[in-house]
Enzyme design. Sequence first.
Site, PDB file in Angstrom:
ATOM      1  CE  LYS A 133      -3.326  -2.736  -0.113  1.00 35.00           C
ATOM      2  NZ  LYS A 133      -4.178  -3.307   1.072  1.00 35.00           N
TER       3      LYS A 133
HETATM    4  C1  LIG Z   1      -5.334  -4.516   1.388  1.00 37.19           C
HETATM    5  C2  LIG Z   1      -6.922  -4.213   1.432  1.00 37.19           C
HETATM    6  C3  LIG Z   1      -7.442  -4.648   2.616  1.00 37.19           C
HETATM    7  C4  LIG Z   1      -7.072  -5.204   3.648  1.00 37.19           C
HETATM    8  O1  LIG Z   1      -5.952  -4.890   4.479  1.00 37.19           O
HETATM    9  P1  LIG Z   1      -4.740  -5.676   5.203  1.00 37.19           P
HETATM   10  O2  LIG Z   1      -3.927  -4.533   5.738  1.00 37.19           O
HETATM   11  O3  LIG Z   1      -4.090  -6.694   4.155  1.00 37.19           O
HETATM   12  O4  LIG Z   1      -5.702  -6.473   6.091  1.00 37.19           O
HETATM   13  C5  LIG Z   1      -9.107  -4.310   2.379  1.00 37.19           C
HETATM   14  N1  LIG Z   1      -9.377  -3.818   1.616  1.00 37.19           N
HETATM   15  C6  LIG Z   1      -8.639  -3.608   0.270  1.00 37.19           C
HETATM   16  C7  LIG Z   1      -9.643  -2.973  -0.827  1.00 37.19           C
HETATM   17  C8  LIG Z   1      -7.474  -3.638   0.434  1.00 37.19           C
HETATM   18  O5  LIG Z   1      -6.553  -3.443  -0.753  1.00 37.19           O
END
Ligand SMILES: *Cc1c(COP(=O)(O)O)cnc(C)c1O
Length: 389
Positions: free
Chosen positions: A196
């Site tokens: 991210k």
């Molecule tokens: C990454 C992501 C999540 C979950 O996040 P984590 O930190 O991996 O638990 C939820 N929704 C979307 C759209 C994501 O890209």
Amino acid sequence: MAAAEPFLAYGRQTIEDDDIAAVAAALSDDFLTTGPKVEAFEAAFAGAVGAAHAVACSNGTAALHLAMLALGVAEGEVCIVPSITFLATANAARYVGAEVVFADVDPESGLMTPETLEAAIRRAEGRRIAAVLPVHLRGDIAELPALRALADRAGAVLVEDACHALGSAMRFDGAAACAGDNRYGALATFSFHPVKTLTTGEGGMVTAADPRLAERLRRFRSHGMEKPAGADPWWYEMAQPGFNYRLPDILCALGLSQLAKLPRLAERRRTLARRYEAALAPLAPLVRPAARPPWSDPTLHLMTVLIDFAAAGRTRRQAMDALGRRGVGTQVHYIPVHRQPYYRARYGDLTLPGAEAWYARCLSLPLYPAMEDADPDRVAGALAEALAP
Ligand SMILES: *Cc1c(COP(=O)(O)O)cnc(C)c1O
């Protein structure tokens, strides 16, 4: 022979010396968890996105679960989730016993639209709709004012899954807003997974405008414990069980260090995205970037393109493998969640043509701040070769 060019993953964290120093320093603090770094990170995050309140938690999935708990979403109710998202958006509804109604998406942008939300509300067939969870796929913003109006009319709360959209901005009817500022969504959720825009290794955040919702998020983050005002020092009460979804101070220190770089990292993503758009233009109409809604001013998390594989005479797998041989990593965002065996067993086979059309063509190309200026051209060149007749 020239040295092989470095492999470009589809996404990658940016960790610099000061991030490492911040974590090392935090390890010597008195508090490794539940200390002052947590509130400092929350306050800095709220300031960065323009939110009134921000509550840190252990990951983006926990953020979504906490949102459901804070809103009191429960068994017998329904949540509407776009089928093109990560599993966690839908699973959060199931964690609290609610049923998922999958909304279709626009085939060119991959986003939930007012039309696809209206169709999903009809498919909810009179059941109580507790929440609507648009996803700002790859960082582009869904049509929030119209989605909010439809959610309001259905008596549902709008919760933005903004895990892709840290640093994204929007403008509706001349009003500027920032992903996570809660102008439209009562709650917005973020993830700090390494792919991210910012990372804490694992981590998440929920933003809220309403202080009572923020208080409930904090309570459910830590076992459901409350300390009533004026109680004895050892006293706590639990009205409803919560979870241990805390983000340790060590990781909040990393988050603070990362957050200070958000303007620079976001600008780098925006620059690379512009270079991609120019580099990919000659490949149209075989390859086109995902459609950008006019109100969206994204900090892209993913550089997703739509490819007409049939016209190219290649399967996606063949193209992906050919790109991999040229040092270009790619990924698919996403397999429609309604197709997962769990959801098919629960809800049967749904027909969501927008999600299918998106899935048939999508491919995410490498995008992360440490890429070189020339990399988008290199990727576009590799893509042209991979799809050449
Ligand atoms: C990454 C992501 C999540 C979950 O996040 P984590 O930190 O991996 O638990 C939820 N929704 C979307 C759209 C994501 O890209």
